[in-house]
Motif scaffolding. Structure first.
Motif, PDB file in Angstrom:
ATOM      1  N   ALA A 116       0.843  -1.246  -0.018  1.00 30.08           N
ATOM      2  CA  ALA A 116       0.122  -0.140  -0.014  1.00 30.08           C
ATOM      3  C   ALA A 116       1.026   1.235  -0.084  1.00 30.08           C
ATOM      4  O   ALA A 116       1.891   1.194   0.342  1.00 30.08           O
ATOM      5  CB  ALA A 116      -0.964   0.143   1.217  1.00 30.08           C
ATOM      6  N   ASP A 117       0.179   2.432  -0.380  1.00 30.50           N
ATOM      7  CA  ASP A 117       0.921   3.604  -0.035  1.00 30.50           C
ATOM      8  C   ASP A 117       1.049   3.983   1.458  1.00 30.50           C
ATOM      9  O   ASP A 117       2.463   3.968   1.941  1.00 30.50           O
ATOM     10  CB  ASP A 117       0.218   4.803  -0.799  1.00 30.50           C
ATOM     11  N   PRO A 118       0.268   4.187   2.087  1.00 36.30           N
ATOM     12  CA  PRO A 118       0.366   4.008   3.630  1.00 36.30           C
ATOM     13  C   PRO A 118       0.213   2.694   4.112  1.00 36.30           C
ATOM     14  O   PRO A 118      -0.744   2.006   3.442  1.00 36.30           O
ATOM     15  CB  PRO A 118      -0.451   4.805   4.100  1.00 36.30           C
ATOM     16  N   LYS A 119       0.512   2.385   5.205  1.00 37.94           N
ATOM     17  CA  LYS A 119       0.380   1.086   5.996  1.00 37.94           C
ATOM     18  C   LYS A 119       0.133   1.495   7.581  1.00 37.94           C
ATOM     19  O   LYS A 119       0.828   2.054   8.003  1.00 37.94           O
ATOM     20  CB  LYS A 119       1.341   0.097   5.827  1.00 37.94           C
ATOM     21  N   CYS A 120      -1.141   1.019   8.045  1.00 38.75           N
ATOM     22  CA  CYS A 120      -1.496   1.297   9.283  1.00 38.75           C
ATOM     23  C   CYS A 120      -1.411   0.001  10.357  1.00 38.75           C
ATOM     24  O   CYS A 120      -1.715  -0.950   9.927  1.00 38.75           O
ATOM     25  CB  CYS A 120      -2.839   1.638   9.327  1.00 38.75           C
ATOM     26  N   CYS A 121      -0.589   0.280  11.308  1.00 40.07           N
ATOM     27  CA  CYS A 121      -0.161  -0.642  12.364  1.00 40.07           C
ATOM     28  C   CYS A 121      -0.640  -0.121  13.773  1.00 40.07           C
ATOM     29  O   CYS A 121      -0.307   1.130  14.191  1.00 40.07           O
ATOM     30  CB  CYS A 121       1.209  -1.297  12.232  1.00 40.07           C
ATOM     31  N   PRO A 122      -1.102  -0.886  14.527  1.00 41.51           N
ATOM     32  CA  PRO A 122      -0.926  -0.387  16.009  1.00 41.51           C
ATOM     33  C   PRO A 122       0.402   0.396  16.524  1.00 41.51           C
ATOM     34  O   PRO A 122       1.467  -0.126  16.228  1.00 41.51           O
ATOM     35  CB  PRO A 122      -1.324  -1.775  16.914  1.00 41.51           C
ATOM     36  N   SER A 123       0.353   1.505  17.004  1.00 45.35           N
ATOM     37  CA  SER A 123       1.493   2.200  17.439  1.00 45.35           C
ATOM     38  C   SER A 123       2.365   1.477  18.219  1.00 45.35           C
ATOM     39  O   SER A 123       3.714   1.543  18.437  1.00 45.35           O
ATOM     40  CB  SER A 123       1.233   3.493  18.093  1.00 45.35           C
ATOM     41  N   PHE A 183      10.995  -5.315  -7.075  1.00 45.60           N
ATOM     42  CA  PHE A 183      10.193  -4.842  -8.207  1.00 45.60           C
ATOM     43  C   PHE A 183       9.921  -3.049  -7.714  1.00 45.60           C
ATOM     44  O   PHE A 183       9.770  -2.773  -6.843  1.00 45.60           O
ATOM     45  CB  PHE A 183       8.712  -5.378  -8.174  1.00 45.60           C
ATOM     46  N   GLU A 184      10.190  -2.418  -8.964  1.00 51.24           N
ATOM     47  CA  GLU A 184      10.077  -1.039  -8.755  1.00 51.24           C
ATOM     48  C   GLU A 184       8.867  -0.148  -8.887  1.00 51.24           C
ATOM     49  O   GLU A 184       8.276  -0.448 -10.214  1.00 51.24           O
ATOM     50  CB  GLU A 184      11.297  -0.416  -9.768  1.00 51.24           C
ATOM     51  N   ILE A 228       3.164  -4.380  -9.083  1.00 51.85           N
ATOM     52  CA  ILE A 228       2.360  -5.293  -8.124  1.00 51.85           C
ATOM     53  C   ILE A 228       2.042  -6.365  -8.842  1.00 51.85           C
ATOM     54  O   ILE A 228       2.097  -7.591  -8.301  1.00 51.85           O
ATOM     55  CB  ILE A 228       1.175  -4.596  -7.550  1.00 51.85           C
ATOM     56  N   ARG A 229       1.423  -6.456 -10.061  1.00 56.28           N
ATOM     57  CA  ARG A 229       0.904  -7.704 -10.668  1.00 56.28           C
ATOM     58  C   ARG A 229       2.094  -8.554 -10.981  1.00 56.28           C
ATOM     59  O   ARG A 229       1.769  -9.854 -10.704  1.00 56.28           O
ATOM     60  CB  ARG A 229       0.161  -7.077 -12.198  1.00 56.28           C
ATOM     61  N   ASP A 230       3.253  -8.042 -11.209  1.00 56.68           N
ATOM     62  CA  ASP A 230       4.374  -8.813 -11.550  1.00 56.68           C
ATOM     63  C   ASP A 230       4.635  -9.836 -10.125  1.00 56.68           C
ATOM     64  O   ASP A 230       5.249 -10.882 -10.269  1.00 56.68           O
ATOM     65  CB  ASP A 230       5.636  -8.226 -12.288  1.00 56.68           C
ATOM     66  N   ALA A 231       4.729  -8.798  -9.271  1.00 54.42           N
ATOM     67  CA  ALA A 231       5.068  -9.555  -7.930  1.00 54.42           C
ATOM     68  C   ALA A 231       4.223 -10.593  -7.442  1.00 54.42           C
ATOM     69  O   ALA A 231       4.691 -11.432  -6.925  1.00 54.42           O
ATOM     70  CB  ALA A 231       5.253  -8.326  -6.569  1.00 54.42           C
ATOM     71  N   HIS A 232       2.827 -10.296  -7.725  1.00 58.00           N
ATOM     72  CA  HIS A 232       1.905 -11.309  -7.281  1.00 58.00           C
ATOM     73  C   HIS A 232       2.142 -12.578  -8.134  1.00 58.00           C
ATOM     74  O   HIS A 232       2.092 -13.890  -7.730  1.00 58.00           O
ATOM     75  CB  HIS A 232       0.319 -10.910  -7.432  1.00 58.00           C
ATOM     76  N   THR A 263      12.733 -17.999  -3.328  1.00 59.68           N
ATOM     77  CA  THR A 263      13.092 -18.303  -2.003  1.00 59.68           C
ATOM     78  C   THR A 263      13.434 -16.696  -1.536  1.00 59.68           C
ATOM     79  O   THR A 263      14.245 -16.153  -1.955  1.00 59.68           O
ATOM     80  CB  THR A 263      14.198 -18.984  -2.184  1.00 59.68           C
ATOM     81  N   GLY A 264      12.630 -16.570  -0.140  1.00 57.25           N
ATOM     82  CA  GLY A 264      12.888 -15.377   0.496  1.00 57.25           C
ATOM     83  C   GLY A 264      11.719 -14.336   0.221  1.00 57.25           C
ATOM     84  O   GLY A 264      10.762 -14.873  -0.155  1.00 57.25           O
ATOM     85  N   LYS A 265      12.107 -13.319   0.501  1.00 55.47           N
ATOM     86  CA  LYS A 265      11.050 -12.044   0.422  1.00 55.47           C
ATOM     87  C   LYS A 265      11.014 -11.410  -0.743  1.00 55.47           C
ATOM     88  O   LYS A 265      11.872 -11.068  -1.641  1.00 55.47           O
ATOM     89  CB  LYS A 265      11.426 -11.074   1.900  1.00 55.47           C
ATOM     90  N   ILE A 266       9.694 -11.273  -1.362  1.00 57.60           N
ATOM     91  CA  ILE A 266       9.669 -10.466  -2.532  1.00 57.60           C
ATOM     92  C   ILE A 266       9.156  -8.924  -2.067  1.00 57.60           C
ATOM     93  O   ILE A 266       8.302  -8.693  -1.411  1.00 57.60           O
ATOM     94  CB  ILE A 266       8.176 -10.891  -3.186  1.00 57.60           C
ATOM     95  N   VAL A 267       9.933  -7.850  -2.528  1.00 53.80           N
ATOM     96  CA  VAL A 267       9.980  -6.416  -2.319  1.00 53.80           C
ATOM     97  C   VAL A 267       9.558  -5.765  -3.348  1.00 53.80           C
ATOM     98  O   VAL A 267       9.892  -5.843  -4.381  1.00 53.80           O
ATOM     99  CB  VAL A 267      11.402  -6.024  -1.793  1.00 53.80           C
ATOM    100  N   VAL A 268       8.555  -4.784  -3.135  1.00 60.84           N
ATOM    101  CA  VAL A 268       8.238  -3.848  -4.042  1.00 60.84           C
ATOM    102  C   VAL A 268       8.865  -2.514  -3.394  1.00 60.84           C
ATOM    103  O   VAL A 268       8.363  -2.132  -2.334  1.00 60.84           O
ATOM    104  CB  VAL A 268       6.578  -3.674  -4.250  1.00 60.84           C
ATOM    105  N   ARG A 269       9.695  -1.822  -4.168  1.00 58.00           N
ATOM    106  CA  ARG A 269       9.983  -0.390  -3.719  1.00 58.00           C
ATOM    107  C   ARG A 269       9.534   0.665  -4.312  1.00 58.00           C
ATOM    108  O   ARG A 269       9.341   0.578  -5.602  1.00 58.00           O
ATOM    109  CB  ARG A 269      11.663  -0.377  -4.047  1.00 58.00           C
ATOM    110  N   ILE A 270       8.779   1.643  -3.451  1.00 55.11           N
ATOM    111  CA  ILE A 270       8.194   2.696  -3.790  1.00 55.11           C
ATOM    112  C   ILE A 270       9.043   3.975  -3.854  1.00 55.11           C
ATOM    113  O   ILE A 270       9.847   4.327  -2.969  1.00 55.11           O
ATOM    114  CB  ILE A 270       6.679   2.814  -3.104  1.00 55.11           C
TER     115      ILE A 270
END
Length: 236
Positions: free
Chosen positions: A4-11, A210-211, A216-220, A229-236
């Motif tokens: 997401a552009d923002p991500k909300c988590c408990p503080s 992924f840049e 996002i579609r390619d990452a999915h 193997t490992g983490k898929i990262v989308v860099r914004i």
């Protein structure tokens, strides 16, 4: 995958200071993308299961972000990580991530348990770190040493799971918010993870970067292919 552009988590869960970028060649952005994975592995293996130096830990779904983090957490304390995967193609990547042995099972839990027994000289593993559940849960637990522990942290197979009968052993369920939701848990996990990042003991395993959100579609597609193997990262 979370994006997401923002991500909300408990503080209360977002107060884990990142290490100085100069001490971590992979860069601070990758710290942000992978931090929950080693935190989950730390909380489940050390705080919950009580993994100790010299213990064998069997890690299912080991090519995931949490799985590769669990391999490194186990290695850091002197435990022996045994990784499972469905495909031979992932063996080398898991060995490079730090697995002592890789069991290729094609999803057969009985094969995994038998091979884990062989690799431990018939004693069995002290801890199973399971992301799968389902009907394979019962035969998988056949890999446990007497008095061992299973930590179930995922349910990739949502079919019912039976409780194994090879007692005595302990079954734990794990949710990372229980650890990171307390001041003491955040303090301990942050200190452990930052120490590993600062001295190079923890290296985030990144499958591909992924840049931009337009990828996002390619990452999915990569995630759904299960080739990584490992983490898929989308860099914004």
């Amino acid at each position: 995958m979370t994006w997401a552009d923002p991500k909300c988590c408990p503080s209360r869960t977002c107060r884990c200071p990142r290490p100085a970028p100069a001490k971590w060649p992979s860069g601070s952005r990758r710290w942000a993308s992978t931090a929950p994975r080693p935190s989950t592995a730390y909380g489940a293996l050390l705080e919950t299961a009580g993994l100790r130096p010299g213990d064998h830990v069997l890690i299912t779904g080991a090519s995931s972000g949490v799985g590769t983090a669990a391999i490194q957490v186990a290695r850091r304390i002197g435990a022996i990580p045994l990784a499972t995967t469905r495909t031979e193609a992932k063996r080398q990547g898991l060995l490079e991530a730090g697995a002592a042995e890789v069991i290729v099972s094609d999803g057969d839990a009985e094969t995994v348990a038998k091979e884990a027994g062989r690799l431990t000289g018939g004693r069995g593993v002290e801890v199973i770190f399971d992301a799968i559940g389902g009907p394979g849960f019962r035969p998988l637990a056949g890999a446990l040493a007497e008095g061992g522990a299973v930590v179930a942290y995922g349910w990739l197979d949502r079919r019912p799971a039976e409780i194994p009968w090879n007692w005595p052993f302990t079954i734990h369920t794990y949710a990372n918010m229980i650890l990171t939701g307390t001041p003491g848990g955040r303090r301990r996990s942050t200190a452990f993870l930052n120490a590993g990042l600062a001295d190079g003991g923890f290296r985030p395993v990144i499958a591909e970067v992924f840049e931009g959100l337009d990828r996002i579609r390619d990452a999915h597609h990569l995630m759904e292919s299960n080739r990584h193997t490992g983490k898929i990262v989308v860099r914004i």
